[in-house]
Design a protein around this motif. Sequence first.
Motif, PDB file in Angstrom:
ATOM      1  N   GLN A   1       0.814  -1.217   0.000  1.00  0.00           N
ATOM      2  CA  GLN A   1       0.000   0.000   0.000  1.00  0.00           C
ATOM      3  C   GLN A   1       0.853   1.275   0.000  1.00  0.00           C
ATOM      4  O   GLN A   1       0.338   2.347  -0.278  1.00  0.00           O
ATOM      5  N   VAL A   2       2.123   1.145   0.352  1.00  0.00           N
ATOM      6  CA  VAL A   2       2.973   2.346   0.393  1.00  0.00           C
ATOM      7  C   VAL A   2       4.090   2.302  -0.650  1.00  0.00           C
ATOM      8  O   VAL A   2       4.917   3.205  -0.711  1.00  0.00           O
ATOM      9  N   ILE A   3       4.085   1.257  -1.494  1.00  0.00           N
ATOM     10  CA  ILE A   3       5.185   1.100  -2.454  1.00  0.00           C
ATOM     11  C   ILE A   3       5.223   2.254  -3.462  1.00  0.00           C
ATOM     12  O   ILE A   3       6.287   2.587  -4.005  1.00  0.00           O
ATOM     13  N   TRP A   4       4.066   2.911  -3.696  1.00  0.00           N
ATOM     14  CA  TRP A   4       4.042   4.030  -4.648  1.00  0.00           C
ATOM     15  C   TRP A   4       5.016   5.139  -4.242  1.00  0.00           C
ATOM     16  O   TRP A   4       5.503   5.878  -5.104  1.00  0.00           O
ATOM     17  N   ALA A   5       5.309   5.228  -2.937  1.00  0.00           N
ATOM     18  CA  ALA A   5       6.224   6.280  -2.476  1.00  0.00           C
ATOM     19  C   ALA A   5       7.678   5.965  -2.834  1.00  0.00           C
ATOM     20  O   ALA A   5       8.554   6.810  -2.673  1.00  0.00           O
ATOM     21  N   PHE A   6       7.919   4.733  -3.316  1.00  0.00           N
ATOM     22  CA  PHE A   6       9.283   4.331  -3.657  1.00  0.00           C
ATOM     23  C   PHE A   6       9.419   4.029  -5.147  1.00  0.00           C
ATOM     24  O   PHE A   6      10.371   3.376  -5.567  1.00  0.00           O
ATOM     25  N   ARG A   7       8.453   4.477  -5.907  1.00  0.00           N
ATOM     26  CA  ARG A   7       8.459   4.274  -7.349  1.00  0.00           C
ATOM     27  C   ARG A   7       8.219   5.614  -8.040  1.00  0.00           C
ATOM     28  O   ARG A   7       7.774   6.569  -7.422  1.00  0.00           O
ATOM     29  N   GLN A   8       8.521   5.669  -9.329  1.00  0.00           N
ATOM     30  CA  GLN A   8       8.226   6.903 -10.035  1.00  0.00           C
ATOM     31  C   GLN A   8       6.704   7.061 -10.153  1.00  0.00           C
ATOM     32  O   GLN A   8       5.994   6.061 -10.161  1.00  0.00           O
ATOM     33  N   PRO A   9       6.184   8.267 -10.239  1.00  0.00           N
ATOM     34  CA  PRO A   9       6.895   9.546 -10.282  1.00  0.00           C
ATOM     35  C   PRO A   9       7.319  10.093  -8.914  1.00  0.00           C
ATOM     36  O   PRO A   9       8.081  11.041  -8.843  1.00  0.00           O
ATOM     37  N   GLN A  10       6.824   9.491  -7.803  1.00  0.00           N
ATOM     38  CA  GLN A  10       7.049  10.119  -6.510  1.00  0.00           C
ATOM     39  C   GLN A  10       8.536  10.247  -6.167  1.00  0.00           C
ATOM     40  O   GLN A  10       8.952  11.236  -5.557  1.00  0.00           O
ATOM     41  N   ILE A  11       9.367   9.275  -6.568  1.00  0.00           N
ATOM     42  CA  ILE A  11      10.779   9.366  -6.160  1.00  0.00           C
ATOM     43  C   ILE A  11      11.474  10.567  -6.811  1.00  0.00           C
ATOM     44  O   ILE A  11      12.463  11.067  -6.289  1.00  0.00           O
ATOM     45  N   TYR A  12      10.926  11.024  -7.941  1.00  0.00           N
ATOM     46  CA  TYR A  12      11.528  12.223  -8.547  1.00  0.00           C
ATOM     47  C   TYR A  12      11.360  13.437  -7.628  1.00  0.00           C
ATOM     48  O   TYR A  12      12.240  14.290  -7.548  1.00  0.00           O
ATOM     49  N   ALA A  13      10.188  13.512  -6.970  1.00  0.00           N
ATOM     50  CA  ALA A  13       9.961  14.642  -6.051  1.00  0.00           C
ATOM     51  C   ALA A  13      10.959  14.609  -4.898  1.00  0.00           C
ATOM     52  O   ALA A  13      11.377  15.655  -4.393  1.00  0.00           O
ATOM     53  N   PHE A  14      11.355  13.391  -4.476  1.00  0.00           N
ATOM     54  CA  PHE A  14      12.285  13.289  -3.349  1.00  0.00           C
ATOM     55  C   PHE A  14      13.688  13.756  -3.730  1.00  0.00           C
ATOM     56  O   PHE A  14      14.443  14.204  -2.862  1.00  0.00           O
ATOM     57  N   VAL A  15      14.053  13.615  -5.003  1.00  0.00           N
ATOM     58  CA  VAL A  15      15.419  14.004  -5.390  1.00  0.00           C
ATOM     59  C   VAL A  15      15.449  15.374  -6.081  1.00  0.00           C
ATOM     60  O   VAL A  15      16.522  15.820  -6.499  1.00  0.00           O
ATOM     61  N   ALA A  16      14.296  16.031  -6.203  1.00  0.00           N
ATOM     62  CA  ALA A  16      14.253  17.313  -6.911  1.00  0.00           C
ATOM     63  C   ALA A  16      15.228  18.369  -6.363  1.00  0.00           C
ATOM     64  O   ALA A  16      15.748  19.175  -7.152  1.00  0.00           O
ATOM     65  N   PRO A  17      15.516  18.393  -5.044  1.00  0.00           N
ATOM     66  CA  PRO A  17      16.453  19.431  -4.567  1.00  0.00           C
ATOM     67  C   PRO A  17      17.840  19.354  -5.203  1.00  0.00           C
ATOM     68  O   PRO A  17      18.562  20.354  -5.210  1.00  0.00           O
ATOM     69  N   VAL A  18      18.221  18.194  -5.759  1.00  0.00           N
ATOM     70  CA  VAL A  18      19.573  18.114  -6.340  1.00  0.00           C
ATOM     71  C   VAL A  18      19.719  19.086  -7.502  1.00  0.00           C
ATOM     72  O   VAL A  18      20.820  19.607  -7.745  1.00  0.00           O
ATOM     73  N   LEU A  19      18.627  19.355  -8.207  1.00  0.00           N
ATOM     74  CA  LEU A  19      18.737  20.275  -9.339  1.00  0.00           C
ATOM     75  C   LEU A  19      19.091  21.680  -8.852  1.00  0.00           C
ATOM     76  O   LEU A  19      19.859  22.404  -9.498  1.00  0.00           O
ATOM     77  N   GLY A  20      18.516  22.066  -7.699  1.00  0.00           N
ATOM     78  CA  GLY A  20      18.865  23.363  -7.127  1.00  0.00           C
ATOM     79  C   GLY A  20      20.314  23.407  -6.658  1.00  0.00           C
ATOM     80  O   GLY A  20      21.006  24.421  -6.818  1.00  0.00           O
ATOM     81  N   ILE A  21      20.767  22.293  -6.081  1.00  0.00           N
ATOM     82  CA  ILE A  21      22.160  22.223  -5.609  1.00  0.00           C
ATOM     83  C   ILE A  21      23.111  22.395  -6.798  1.00  0.00           C
ATOM     84  O   ILE A  21      24.040  23.215  -6.774  1.00  0.00           O
ATOM     85  N   LEU A  22      22.840  21.623  -7.838  1.00  0.00           N
ATOM     86  CA  LEU A  22      23.689  21.705  -9.035  1.00  0.00           C
ATOM     87  C   LEU A  22      23.619  23.113  -9.642  1.00  0.00           C
ATOM     88  O   LEU A  22      24.626  23.653 -10.115  1.00  0.00           O
ATOM     89  N   GLY A  23      22.416  23.686  -9.607  1.00  0.00           N
ATOM     90  CA  GLY A  23      22.222  25.018 -10.174  1.00  0.00           C
ATOM     91  C   GLY A  23      22.986  26.107  -9.450  1.00  0.00           C
ATOM     92  O   GLY A  23      23.302  27.151 -10.030  1.00  0.00           O
ATOM     93  N   ASP A  24      23.282  25.891  -8.160  1.00  0.00           N
ATOM     94  CA  ASP A  24      24.093  26.870  -7.423  1.00  0.00           C
ATOM     95  C   ASP A  24      25.582  26.620  -7.613  1.00  0.00           C
ATOM     96  O   ASP A  24      26.392  27.561  -7.605  1.00  0.00           O
TER      97      ASP A  24
END
Lengths: 540, 206
Positions: A241-264
């Motif tokens: 029932q919670v596996i969706w949180a470990f599959r796409q698209p949700q996992i992309y939201a969890f790693v989205a901050p890396v784009l900001g890190i790279l952007g700085d």
Amino acid sequence: MALTQSRSDVTAAPSAQADDPRPSGFAGVLGSGDHKVVGRLFIATSLLFLLIAEVLGELVNWDQVSPGSHKLFKGIDPNAFVTSHLIGVVFAGLIPLFLGVALVVVPLQVGSRAIAFPRAAALGFWAWLTGVILLGIAYGIHGGPGGSRPSGVDLWALAFIMLIAGLLLASVCVITTVFTLRAPGMRLTRVPLFSWGLVVSASIWLLSLPVLAAVLLIIYVDHHNAGIFLGNDASGATFNQVIWAFRQPQIYAFVAPVLGILGDIVPTFARARDEYRHQVAQTFIGMFAVLGFGAFTITSFNSGPRAVLVQTPLHNPVVIVMSLLIILPVLGLAGLWADSFRRGHAAGAKPIKGSPLAFVGVTLALLLLGVLTGALIPIQRLKLNGTLFSDGHFEVVMGAGVTGALAALYYWSSKIIGRRVLDVGGLGVATLALFGTLALAAGNMLPGAFGKGAAKVEGTETYNWITVLGGGLVVLAVALAIVNLLAGLRGDSVPADPWEGGLTLEWATDSPPAYDNFVEVPPVGSEAPLLDLRSPEVAG
Amino acid sequence: MATTTTAVGSDGISFDLVAPAPPARPRTLLFATALVAAACAMAIFAVVAIYLEARHGVRAGGQPWLPAGAIPLIGPNMALFTLLLSLLSVRWAHDAIAHDDRQNTWVAIGITLLLGVGFINADSFIWGGLHLGVHKSEAALLILTAGGMHLAMVIGALVFLLLTAFRTLGGQFSSSNREGVVAAALFWYVTVAVYCVLWYAIYVTK
């Protein structure tokens, strides 16, 4: 104030110490509302938990080297190790690591003297930590999905909810800081990309993680009472029932901050100003985070007979379109950053070489691999969803997240620990993380793509050994990063801007920053206020 | 913009009198309240979505979801009416503090608290009359989970209002700084809006 200034040095020092209301030592750490202290606590504990989670994953890899026979877990349900690895990487490792860096850096970037609701941020940390410890205890007493002790399964669900609540509380503090405590002149379009990335990512977390918490609450109520939906959970169907949180698209939201890190990192290292490209980058980062909203792929409670870790319902047009669209922002940002280096080179500026740049390359490569392979999963004809290919995809995306978070630690180490971390160590960590994640991906994706299904079966032994090798390299990478950071604590003190080219406000503060961050906040007239100060003639 | 006036001191030296800048009003509390309210609403809406989906699945299989007459509508109607009435009292508190009328602010918040307690009473009455054991019925399990989460939200909102009332009593809020009252009111509005969804999705369409 004038009286204090006229006192002699001999009397002023003890007086200042006596008047300082802040607790020191252990009490200063436990009871602190200083955003930098809370952020460091998040970083230290999440790195430790990340290492533990990666070790658990590696134990599972070892256990499954020979399909059909468990090398390590004879008589022990390996499902507990699988789920604890997944939860550990995402919720005990990656998200709190991002939040920890954000708690230290975001107020500095937006020119604030403190984080919004510092006590709530501290409460968020302690709630999260308590949740993680209780989760560990739940697994330890044979709880968790499929656990043999019912009270342990109940504890697992409640601890998971507590952990999520702590993370959301810290997220609220970070988002509120960016929206309400920015320095004069810093419009939203001028907010540094890491802060922006955190705002959009945490906003998506705020909308999707409560859904996960609600599902966990239903699991708790159901399991604690009759088990109408999920039975007695002997097969570990709870986790389905919670596996969706470990599959796409949700996992992309969890790693989205890396784009900001790279952007700085990129403009600093390329010695090139972003100007209008800054807003384009903000749009791409926002697009990536929004396309990572996956709460609507929640597993049905009505799906009939259940099995462990089955597929999430990805075969619908919305998910297919999202999986394709999410490639665009990553490609767009990669193009923008390549252009930054081209412009820097054309202007005669010599790019800085350092470990954060190596992390940028590794993170971007893994993220590109993640979104490209992720676009294949919802295509029904390929039959990849729910197979080992999905597991490999998870490892690639999380690998990108981990290397991105480590990039942040190396880039902002002077603000986080007050010292610069050795570049050589950083290069080693980036290399190990790259090859480890690629091996993990290959060991899972290839058998998944060749129709070997969701479990390791006969004929996959070679791939399994590749997975073991990959997992080992990732464990080594995280361990080396921790050692590297600890060794960095003994280094020499560094100036406010050790890169000698920082563009954003955090580089105007001391390393490490003082209690209230700024003596005076520099004026903000563009997305690169420190560049404006250094070169007023090119101020935008 | 700060206005400047020149004054001359007793020693003959002239200096500028600069009017203090108005205090910054970053609306930090209001913004954070909106975020927390959105997160709470998402959690409850998720349970409602699961409820609707489970109901659809059972009905599609030709089975009844709830026994006929399982939840008489009069109880939920009264609960909704109580909450709708509280919208007026919260708005009253909001307006009263905007006019520096602290006495009316306390009275309005007090009435809202009373109505909130009345709602909790109505909710417990509804649950008591369900006659569906959480051990036996999927519907009861989901209704009680959604209702329980909303009840927790109502209690949180009441505590927030109570703290706001105490702070108003202590003179912390006024017409120039009413953020706390507005934030508490916002959370209460969202709480009522969420109940409207529960009322329709669970009690009306059953």
